[in-house]
Design an enzyme around this catalytic site. Structure first.
Site, PDB file in Angstrom:
ATOM      1  N   ARG A 231       0.853  -1.184   0.000  1.00 31.84           N
ATOM      2  CA  ARG A 231       0.000   0.000   0.000  1.00 31.84           C
ATOM      3  C   ARG A 231       0.894   1.241   0.000  1.00 31.84           C
ATOM      4  O   ARG A 231       1.925   1.273   0.677  1.00 31.84           O
ATOM      5  CB  ARG A 231      -0.924   0.044   1.218  1.00 31.84           C
ATOM      6  CG  ARG A 231      -2.116  -0.913   1.149  1.00 31.84           C
ATOM      7  CD  ARG A 231      -3.114  -0.570   0.041  1.00 31.84           C
ATOM      8  NE  ARG A 231      -4.245  -1.480   0.000  1.00 31.84           N
ATOM      9  CZ  ARG A 231      -4.343  -2.582  -0.747  1.00 31.84           C
ATOM     10  NH1 ARG A 231      -3.330  -2.924  -1.550  1.00 31.84           N
ATOM     11  NH2 ARG A 231      -5.413  -3.328  -0.719  1.00 31.84           N
ATOM     12  N   GLU A 260      -2.453   7.598  -4.794  1.00 29.76           N
ATOM     13  CA  GLU A 260      -2.857   6.976  -6.063  1.00 29.76           C
ATOM     14  C   GLU A 260      -4.348   7.126  -6.360  1.00 29.76           C
ATOM     15  O   GLU A 260      -4.764   7.084  -7.520  1.00 29.76           O
ATOM     16  CB  GLU A 260      -2.503   5.478  -6.063  1.00 29.76           C
ATOM     17  CG  GLU A 260      -3.360   4.645  -5.111  1.00 29.76           C
ATOM     18  CD  GLU A 260      -2.984   3.159  -5.103  1.00 29.76           C
ATOM     19  OE1 GLU A 260      -1.791   2.850  -5.000  1.00 29.76           O
ATOM     20  OE2 GLU A 260      -3.897   2.320  -5.201  1.00 29.76           O
ATOM     21  N   HIS A 292      -1.135  -0.054  -9.594  1.00 29.66           N
ATOM     22  CA  HIS A 292      -1.773  -1.009  -8.665  1.00 29.66           C
ATOM     23  C   HIS A 292      -2.322  -2.215  -9.450  1.00 29.66           C
ATOM     24  O   HIS A 292      -3.515  -2.517  -9.395  1.00 29.66           O
ATOM     25  CB  HIS A 292      -2.896  -0.325  -7.862  1.00 29.66           C
ATOM     26  CG  HIS A 292      -3.163  -0.995  -6.545  1.00 29.66           C
ATOM     27  ND1 HIS A 292      -3.401  -0.292  -5.390  1.00 29.66           N
ATOM     28  CD2 HIS A 292      -3.239  -2.306  -6.195  1.00 29.66           C
ATOM     29  CE1 HIS A 292      -3.617  -1.140  -4.393  1.00 29.66           C
ATOM     30  NE2 HIS A 292      -3.524  -2.366  -4.859  1.00 29.66           N
TER      31      HIS A 292
HETATM   32  P1  NAI Z   1      -1.145 -11.556   4.939  1.00 29.35           P
HETATM   33  O1  NAI Z   1      -2.141 -11.152   5.973  1.00 29.35           O
HETATM   34  O2  NAI Z   1      -1.065 -12.981   4.531  1.00 29.35           O
HETATM   35  O3  NAI Z   1       0.324 -11.107   5.402  1.00 29.35           O
HETATM   36  C1  NAI Z   1       0.615  -9.863   5.948  1.00 29.35           C
HETATM   37  C2  NAI Z   1       1.758 -10.068   6.933  1.00 29.35           C
HETATM   38  O4  NAI Z   1       2.185  -8.775   7.386  1.00 29.35           O
HETATM   39  C3  NAI Z   1       1.345 -10.868   8.181  1.00 29.35           C
HETATM   40  O5  NAI Z   1       2.262 -11.932   8.373  1.00 29.35           O
HETATM   41  C4  NAI Z   1       1.415  -9.838   9.310  1.00 29.35           C
HETATM   42  O6  NAI Z   1       1.830 -10.420  10.553  1.00 29.35           O
HETATM   43  C5  NAI Z   1       2.466  -8.881   8.784  1.00 29.35           C
HETATM   44  N1  NAI Z   1       2.420  -7.534   9.355  1.00 29.35           N
HETATM   45  C6  NAI Z   1       1.355  -6.815   9.746  1.00 29.35           C
HETATM   46  N2  NAI Z   1       1.746  -5.599  10.163  1.00 29.35           N
HETATM   47  C7  NAI Z   1       3.097  -5.560  10.013  1.00 29.35           C
HETATM   48  C8  NAI Z   1       4.073  -4.570  10.239  1.00 29.35           C
HETATM   49  N3  NAI Z   1       3.764  -3.366  10.739  1.00 29.35           N
HETATM   50  N4  NAI Z   1       5.356  -4.871   9.960  1.00 29.35           N
HETATM   51  C9  NAI Z   1       5.699  -6.079   9.468  1.00 29.35           C
HETATM   52  N5  NAI Z   1       4.808  -7.048   9.223  1.00 29.35           N
HETATM   53  C10 NAI Z   1       3.525  -6.791   9.494  1.00 29.35           C
HETATM   54  O7  NAI Z   1      -1.429 -10.613   3.706  1.00 29.35           O
HETATM   55  P2  NAI Z   1      -1.008 -10.842   2.184  1.00 29.35           P
HETATM   56  O8  NAI Z   1      -2.074 -11.595   1.476  1.00 29.35           O
HETATM   57  O9  NAI Z   1       0.388 -11.339   2.118  1.00 29.35           O
HETATM   58  O10 NAI Z   1      -1.078  -9.333   1.626  1.00 29.35           O
HETATM   59  C11 NAI Z   1      -0.197  -8.341   2.077  1.00 29.35           C
HETATM   60  C12 NAI Z   1      -0.637  -6.999   1.541  1.00 29.35           C
HETATM   61  O11 NAI Z   1      -0.475  -6.970   0.123  1.00 29.35           O
HETATM   62  C13 NAI Z   1      -2.140  -6.676   1.725  1.00 29.35           C
HETATM   63  O12 NAI Z   1      -2.391  -6.172   3.016  1.00 29.35           O
HETATM   64  C14 NAI Z   1      -2.364  -5.628   0.669  1.00 29.35           C
HETATM   65  O13 NAI Z   1      -2.108  -4.351   1.212  1.00 29.35           O
HETATM   66  C15 NAI Z   1      -1.295  -5.941  -0.384  1.00 29.35           C
HETATM   67  N6  NAI Z   1      -1.878  -6.404  -1.643  1.00 29.35           N
HETATM   68  C16 NAI Z   1      -1.601  -5.704  -2.789  1.00 29.35           C
HETATM   69  C17 NAI Z   1      -2.096  -6.086  -4.009  1.00 29.35           C
HETATM   70  C18 NAI Z   1      -1.766  -5.350  -5.269  1.00 29.35           C
HETATM   71  O14 NAI Z   1      -2.416  -5.581  -6.308  1.00 29.35           O
HETATM   72  N7  NAI Z   1      -0.770  -4.480  -5.287  1.00 29.35           N
HETATM   73  C19 NAI Z   1      -3.010  -7.241  -4.103  1.00 29.35           C
HETATM   74  C20 NAI Z   1      -3.193  -7.953  -2.859  1.00 29.35           C
HETATM   75  C21 NAI Z   1      -2.661  -7.522  -1.675  1.00 29.35           C
END
Ligand code: NAI
Length: 329
Positions: A231, A260, A292
């Protein structure tokens, strides 16, 4: 038949949702985004379907409540744009798609890295002009270098595995380390100091806004590459611009940008008005911006449609809601 107001609809959304819907919902597709001014489009509907750059603040949620909307179905994983407390207070349920293809996003992060490191964007532009010079196109071997992952969840772990495939050492920072995945968990400062590649894969929360800032950018290696497919608000773009201008870091691959919302997903090529930082970033040779689009694969679109429609089925049938969006811990 239940009616769903589908905001920010693009042609690829319609294709995937029409294929998965099988006529069970009346999907009212609107090209416009959900915002205070577009609220009336949801009149007569039972639910809204929204995406990453729709506005779902207190005002919009109150407007949805007045219109009898009972469900906000986010067709994405992240939901930092939804005021969950307002939704809770108004009795509106929020669901999302927790995982549809973490591979799509991790692979896009890897694509940004490879393109930047080997200057493929410049090389492709040159050869189209019949310029076959190699000057300025030197990259570095990823083999035996260090990748740093911030947020080693579904996407971060796949990105880490891809980096291991290149023969890189992988450092990871996450509040919930997982044993046995071959990553070395450490604090964030170590990642900023030691990594040749840093990739952000954590959600944006109230606590980690501008997680990447002037202080930790200054710790990075001079040729290190920063990738953000998570993000935009995770990076202070003023600080990033300064770091790039001063040559403090090697480059940045950004699929997301903190402002964005006004720009991404639409063609503004004929517009005079521009966003200052975005214009500066796109003009830099060592920056690649994508709009994005890390999620944008056939597999992901199909899964997003199937899971979103299943979320609607579960909500309207009173079944257990597995994909309810809950406050970030
Ligand atoms: P997930 O929930 O599987 O993993 C997120 C990880 O980040 C978790 O292990 C959590 O413990 C950790 N975390 C939370 N806060 C943190 C912090 N302050 N510092 C370090 N680690 C922290 O989520 P997933 O599926 O891996 O997605 C991650 C992010 O990717 C989503 O939240 C979304 O913002 C972004 N995303 C972007 C997309 C795009 O098209 N550019 C599409 C899908 C997701």
């Amino acid at each position: 038949m239940k009616k769903i107001a589908f905001f920010g609809a693009q042609s690829y959304d319609r294709e995937a949702f029409d294929a998965a819907n099988n006529g069970r919902y009346e999907l009212r597709y609107f090209r416009t985004r959900l915002a205070p001014t577009s609220l009336p489009l949801s009149d007569g509907c039972d639910a809204v379907c929204a995406f990453v750059n729709d506005t779902l603040n207190k005002e919009v949620i109150a407007g949805l409540k007045v219109r009898g909307i009972k469900l906000i179905a986010m067709r994405c994983a992240g939901y930092n744009n939804v005021d969950l407390k307002a939704a809770y207070d108004e009795g509106i349920t929020v669901v999302r798609v927790p995982a549809y293809s973490p591979y799509a996003v991790a692979e896009h992060a890897a694509a940004l890295l490879l393109t930047l490191n080997r200057h493929l964007h410049k090389a492709a532009a040159r050869t189209r002009d019949y310029n076959f010079s190699l000057n300025g196109l030197t990259g570095f071997d990823l083999h035996e270098k260090t990748a740093g992952i911030i947020g080693a969840g579904k996407i971060g772990r796949i990105f880490g595995d891809i980096m291991k495939g290149f023969g890189m050492k992988v450092l990871a920072f996450d509040h919930f380390p997982v044993e046995g995945n071959g990553f070395e968990y450490c604090d964030m400062d170590r990642i900023f100091k030691e990594a040749d590649v840093i990739s952000l894969h954590c959600p944006l929360t109230q606590d980690n806004h501008h997680l990447v800032n002037a202080e930790n950018l200054a710790m990075m290696k001079k040729n290190a590459i920063l990738i953000n497919t998570s993000r935009g608000g995770l990076i202070d773009s003023d600080a990033l611009l300064n770091a790039l201008r001063e040559g403090q870091i090697g480059g940045a691959g950004l699929d997301v940008y903190e402002e964005e919302g006004e720009w991404f997903y639409d063609d503004h090529s004929e517009t005079i008005k521009q966003n200052k930082n975005l214009s500066l970033l796109v003009s830099m040779p060592n920056v690649i911006i994508t709009s994005h689009q890390a999620f944008l694969t056939h597999e992901a679109l199909s899964n997003i449609a199937t899971i979103t429609l299943k979320n609607l089925d579960d909500f309207f049938s009173g079944a257990d809601l597995k994909s309810r969006a809950v406050a970030y811990s």
